[in-house]
Enzyme design. Structure first.
Site, PDB file in Angstrom:
ATOM      1  N   ASN A   1       4.315   7.893  -5.662  1.00  0.00           N
ATOM      2  CA  ASN A   1       4.202   8.475  -4.332  1.00  0.00           C
ATOM      3  C   ASN A   1       5.483   9.245  -4.013  1.00  0.00           C
ATOM      4  O   ASN A   1       6.382   9.320  -4.845  1.00  0.00           O
ATOM      5  CB  ASN A   1       3.932   7.382  -3.294  1.00  0.00           C
ATOM      6  CG  ASN A   1       5.002   6.315  -3.288  1.00  0.00           C
ATOM      7  OD1 ASN A   1       6.170   6.600  -3.031  1.00  0.00           O
ATOM      8  ND2 ASN A   1       4.620   5.077  -3.583  1.00  0.00           N
TER       9      ASN A   1
ATOM     10  N   ILE B   1       3.858  -7.522  -2.931  1.00  0.00           N
ATOM     11  CA  ILE B   1       5.168  -8.172  -2.911  1.00  0.00           C
ATOM     12  C   ILE B   1       5.435  -8.827  -1.568  1.00  0.00           C
ATOM     13  O   ILE B   1       5.923  -9.965  -1.493  1.00  0.00           O
ATOM     14  CB  ILE B   1       6.273  -7.156  -3.268  1.00  0.00           C
ATOM     15  CG1 ILE B   1       6.039  -6.621  -4.684  1.00  0.00           C
ATOM     16  CG2 ILE B   1       7.658  -7.792  -3.162  1.00  0.00           C
ATOM     17  CD1 ILE B   1       7.003  -5.513  -5.094  1.00  0.00           C
TER      18      ILE B   1
END
Length: 407
Positions: free
Chosen positions: A220, A318
């Site tokens: 990204n 995460i």
């Protein structure tokens, strides 16, 4: 930041770091005038400071040309901020007692501007009751006294007393002279305590690269700038900082331990290895998916015009993993990059992933890769929206709130 700095360079081996501080102030767009004490002149020269600052260096009260017009009074009033760096035990003691027996202490007594002292001395000198009394007196008098760093010293001993690195001092100067984005008032009157001293702050930053084959990957547009700014602000606030960084082209902030990773799975492993932490700030824009079966060799066109299939697998989450960890940080902060319904999506994300805070921003413009950001801090108690500001100031505002939260 304060645009005009009067820098008083005290004695001690740490005086050499004042030269780098002058360079950083100039690089940041500030103007700096130096006052060199007799002790400081044993370690750095007036010529060096003059060359770096491009201003005359002042060393004595007994300069007939300047003092005919009360030059020391003018010097004490022209700056936006007076910085004493390094501030030795002797210089702190004379400041606390209001002594005015040389150029530096006379300026400090005559100034009507804010003063910030950056101590540097032997660990036993820093811990001595006399020094503690002097520091307490100075803080009561409105002087900002930074906490020194802990580490090995030139004398061979170890402990608190090291001069903070120039980048950390520069961050404190920048924050000291900024406008408080929440109150809209200058924060000159406030004390710049190192409120995260002794805390471990874990930060992730940047994108992740998920390999498709040896030459292609899924990624990204994250630049890592906001995460790196937050790591720098946490270090300036006294924290021990671990920065887990995806693939970015950024310099490591001073005083920060950096771990470089590439993929989401590598980032998760590095984050878990860095635990325990008092605060975790998950700024990284982790790729949601990866190639289910990355090719060992470059995927070649076969001339058929057919596009090879690309099966995707979901990457580990995460933030959610940390929230469920037995070593869950005391304060868990996530980031949400959104393009619509920013606050609503961030609120839902906070609840879904069991984070304490979500810092949301609208990335439909040039935020990714840009130098400014507009963020909304979403907590269980509600949402606070900050004005658009440079990413360094966003970081400072966030770290201030985190320090208040865990105090």
């Amino acid at each position: 930041m304060a645009k005009k700095i009067l820098l008083i360079v005290g004695g001690g081996i740490a005086a050499y770091k004042a030269c780098e501080l002058v360079r950083l102030i100039r690089k940041d767009g500030g103007e700096v005038t130096c006052v060199l004490t007799e002790g400081g002149a044993k370690f750095v020269t007036a010529m060096t400071l003059a060359a770096l600052s491009e201003n005359a260096v002042h060393t004595t009260l007994w300069d007939l040309k300047n003092e005919a017009e009360m030059g020391h009074i003018q010097l004490s009033r022209e700056a936006d901020l007076v910085v004493v760096c390094p501030a030795t035990a002797d210089l702190l003691a004379r400041m606390a007692q209001g002594v005015a027996d040389d150029m530096a202490t006379t300026l400090l007594l005559a100034t009507d501007k804010p003063v910030m002292a950056v101590p540097a001395m032997n660990v036993k000198m820093w811990e001595h009751p006399a020094t503690r009394r002097n520091v307490a007196r100075l803080r009561e008098d409105g002087v900002t006294v930074m906490e020194p760093d802990e580490g090995a010293m030139a004398c061979g001993e170890y402990g608190p007393g090291r001069l903070p690195e120039p980048e950390a001092i520069m961050a404190a100067i920048r924050n000291f002279g900024s406008i408080d984005p929440l109150a809209g008032q200058p924060d000159f009157a406030g004390e710049m305590h190192r409120d995260l001293y002794g805390k471990h702050v874990l930060v992730t930053a940047g994108p992740t690269h998920e390999p498709i084959d040896p030459v292609r990957y899924i990624a990204n547009r994250s630049s890592g700038k906001q995460g790196f700014a937050i790591a720098a602000a946490a270090a300036a606030a006294g924290a021990r900082v671990t920065l887990v960084a995806g693939p970015v082209n950024l310099e490591t902030p001073q005083g920060v331990d950096r771990v470089d990773v590439e993929s989401a799975r590598e980032m998760l492993a590095a984050v878990e290895a860095a635990l325990p932490a008092d605060v975790a700030i998950m700024v990284a824009a982790v790729a949601d998916w990866r190639a289910a079966d990355a090719a060992d060799q470059k995927i070649k066109k076969d001339g058929s015009g057919e596009v090879p299939p690309l099966a995707l697998a979901e990457n580990p989450d995460i933030l959610a993993t940390l929230a469920k960890s037995p070593q869950r940080p005391g304060l868990l902060v996530g980031f949400a990059a959104e393009t619509e319904n920013v606050v609503a999506h961030a609120s839902a994300k906070r609840e879904r992933k069991d984070a304490d805070w979500i810092v949301a921003n609208d990335v439909s413009g040039d935020v990714m890769g840009g130098d400014a950001n507009t963020v909304h801090i979403v907590t269980k108690a509600g949402t606070t929206s900050l004005e658009t500001m440079p990413k360094a100031r966003v970081a400072a505002a966030l770290i201030d709130r985190i320090a208040d939260e865990i105090a």
